[in-house]
Design a protein around this motif. Structure first.
Motif, PDB file in Angstrom:
ATOM      1  N   ASP A 141       0.816  -1.224   0.000  1.00 11.17           N
ATOM      2  CA  ASP A 141       0.000   0.000   0.000  1.00 11.17           C
ATOM      3  C   ASP A 141       0.847   1.270   0.000  1.00 11.17           C
ATOM      4  O   ASP A 141       0.462   2.270   0.615  1.00 11.17           O
ATOM      5  N   TYR A 142       2.009   1.242  -0.636  1.00 13.80           N
ATOM      6  CA  TYR A 142       2.783   2.425  -1.006  1.00 13.80           C
ATOM      7  C   TYR A 142       3.465   3.134   0.162  1.00 13.80           C
ATOM      8  O   TYR A 142       4.124   4.152  -0.036  1.00 13.80           O
ATOM      9  N   ARG A 143       3.348   2.637   1.365  1.00 14.33           N
ATOM     10  CA  ARG A 143       4.090   3.198   2.518  1.00 14.33           C
ATOM     11  C   ARG A 143       4.827   2.061   3.202  1.00 14.33           C
ATOM     12  O   ARG A 143       4.193   1.145   3.734  1.00 14.33           O
ATOM     13  N   VAL A 144       6.162   2.133   3.175  1.00 15.71           N
ATOM     14  CA  VAL A 144       6.952   0.968   3.567  1.00 15.71           C
ATOM     15  C   VAL A 144       8.194   1.387   4.343  1.00 15.71           C
ATOM     16  O   VAL A 144       8.593   2.559   4.342  1.00 15.71           O
ATOM     17  N   THR A 145       8.809   0.401   5.000  1.00 19.72           N
ATOM     18  CA  THR A 145      10.146   0.535   5.562  1.00 19.72           C
ATOM     19  C   THR A 145      11.058  -0.456   4.849  1.00 19.72           C
ATOM     20  O   THR A 145      10.596  -1.318   4.092  1.00 19.72           O
TER      21      THR A 145
END
Length: 449
Positions: free
Chosen positions: A15-19
């Motif tokens: 969903d386009y937000r990552v670490t």
């Protein structure tokens, strides 16, 4: 730097937000590959860095980042174009072997028919010139009345058998909810060469499973929890000192921790940082390799391909016997002369069509024996983990002391590239002032009381 497609796919699935840890676990990639890959993607695709107050970094990407990269990198466009063209080319290669089989059969049958008709015509002219050679005419009719019907009976047997099997396969796929989409031309390729390595992505699946196990245990595990997903663990010193886990430590930037009793557990801080709360993901108890299949084609298609291969081979032998003295080709010329030139290729193709699948059949059996042994070894390790003794349970309990999860929340950011730097500094100062004001109020309240 060309974007890494596996990293791009992982970003979309998360969903386009990552670490870094999220992507490494999702794609099974080395963290030393993921970190520069994410930085490069953020730079090229207009992504943003979000830094928490503790210094952890999350990456936020626009949902159209793949389109942005496609417009920016000609190599990415070329790769996507080649994937489309490659699928078409590979399909043409697959069906070409079926076309070659049919073409070989037609050439052989037409050549035999022409030769037989020519021999019979010559025999009839000789018979009309005198009755002394009637016995020769009987020999000339042998291929016509004995061989030709046998060939076409075999062909028809293959056809009717295929029709019968096809009805059975349709019924089977109808009841199972599946549909067999492989046509006969593709089935010929499958019969000859199989359908590729069923474990082509095994290494990727291995690292994804290991990363999932580590994430499910909040970044701290023992070697026995990872062992069911590895291959040969070694013997003696190597097994005793758990050297087999070194590739896992290197890939996910882990480090060993020693308990007071001298037991070793492994801590992966990179995989403990996540952009959102991690819910335990299902993962198989051990890495199971798939068995190799001789062919994905239906049994009817395989039998038809085998029958046509036999017809082709027998026809090539008969054609060779008719062409062996060279006089027939010299007399008839034209098409038969051409067939005589390419006859070695027809014979080699006829032999290879039957020998190659036979060799591959035994090779598949040998490979499956190896696969089964490896699966059994991994299964034994999984069973040993499920029936852990007291010493192993103590190790697992000690590993839990290092387990934690750091979530980078959007509300607790010290800095983000989404906003102007000066504006963020002002907001940070305001937050500090609000915090100090709260503490002063609490202090005044305590003094009054």
């Amino acid at each position: 730097m060309t974007p890494n497609l596996r990293i791009m796919t992982a970003i979309e699935s998360l969903d386009y937000r990552v670490t870094v840890g999220d992507v490494a676990a999702q794609a099974g990639l080395d963290v030393k590959v993921v970190e520069p890959g994410l930085l490069a993607l953020a730079t090229d695709a207009g992504g943003h860095l979000q830094v928490s107050e503790s210094g952890e970094i999350a990456y936020l990407f626009p949902k159209n980042f793949r389109g942005v990269l496609r417009n920016k990198f000609w190599r990415l466009r070329l790769r996507e174009w080649w994937e489309k063209v490659g699928r078409i080319l590979f399909y043409l290669i697959r069906i070409s072997f079926g076309i070659l089989l049919i073409l070989s059969l037609i050439i052989i049958m037409v050549a035999i028919a022409i030769i037989v008709i020519s021999i019979n015509s010559s025999s009839e002219r000789n018979d009309s010139g005198g009755g002394g050679k009637s016995s020769g005419g009987g020999m000339a009719f042998f291929p016509r009345f004995i061989f030709i019907p046998d060939l076409f009976d075999l062909f028809n047997w293959g056809y009717y058998n295929e029709r019968y099997k096809y009805q059975g396969e349709r019924q089977k796929y109808r009841t199972s909810g599946k549909e067999n989409k492989m046509n006969f031309l593709e089935a010929v390729f499958s019969f000859l060469f199989g359908d590729g390595n069923p474990n082509y992505f095994l290494n990727e699946e291995r690292w994804q499973a290991i990363a999932t196990v580590i994430k499910n245990n909040q970044g701290a595990v023992v070697a026995e929890q990872v062992a069911p997903y590895l291959d040969d663990l070694g013997k003696g010193y190597t097994l005793e000192y758990e050297e087999y886990i070194l590739p896992v430590l290197i890939r996910f930037n882990g480090r060993p921790e020693v308990s007071p009793d001298g037991q070793i557990v492994y801590h992966f801080s990179e995989l403990q940082t996540t952009a959102k709360e991690w819910n335990n993901q299902p993962v198989s108890a051990y890495l199971k390799e798939k068995s190799w299949r001789f062919s994905e084609a239906s049994s009817g298609q395989i039998m038809l391909a085998t029958g046509l291969g036999i017809v082709n081979f027998v026809g090539a032998l008969v054609l060779g016997s008719l062409l062996k003295d060279g006089t027939v080709a010299a007399q008839i010329g034209g098409f038969i002369a051409f067939v005589e030139v390419i006859y070695p290729l027809l014979l080699i193709y006829g032999i290879s069509f039957l020998v190659l699948p036979l060799i591959r059949y035994f090779w598949v059996q040998w490979r499956n024996d190896k696969v089964e042994k490896r699966n059994q070894e991994r299964q034994k390790r999984a069973v040993a983990l499920n029936h852990a003794n007291n010493l192993l349970r103590q190790k697992i309990n000690y590993a839990k002391e290092f387990a934690k999860e750091t979530i980078i929340s959007s509300q607790d950011l010290a800095y983000t590239t989404e906003k102007d730097m000066i504006k963020q500094e002002v907001e940070q100062v305001d937050k500090i002032n609000v915090e100090w004001q709260r503490r002063l109020e609490e202090s005044d309240t305590e003094n009054i009381s």
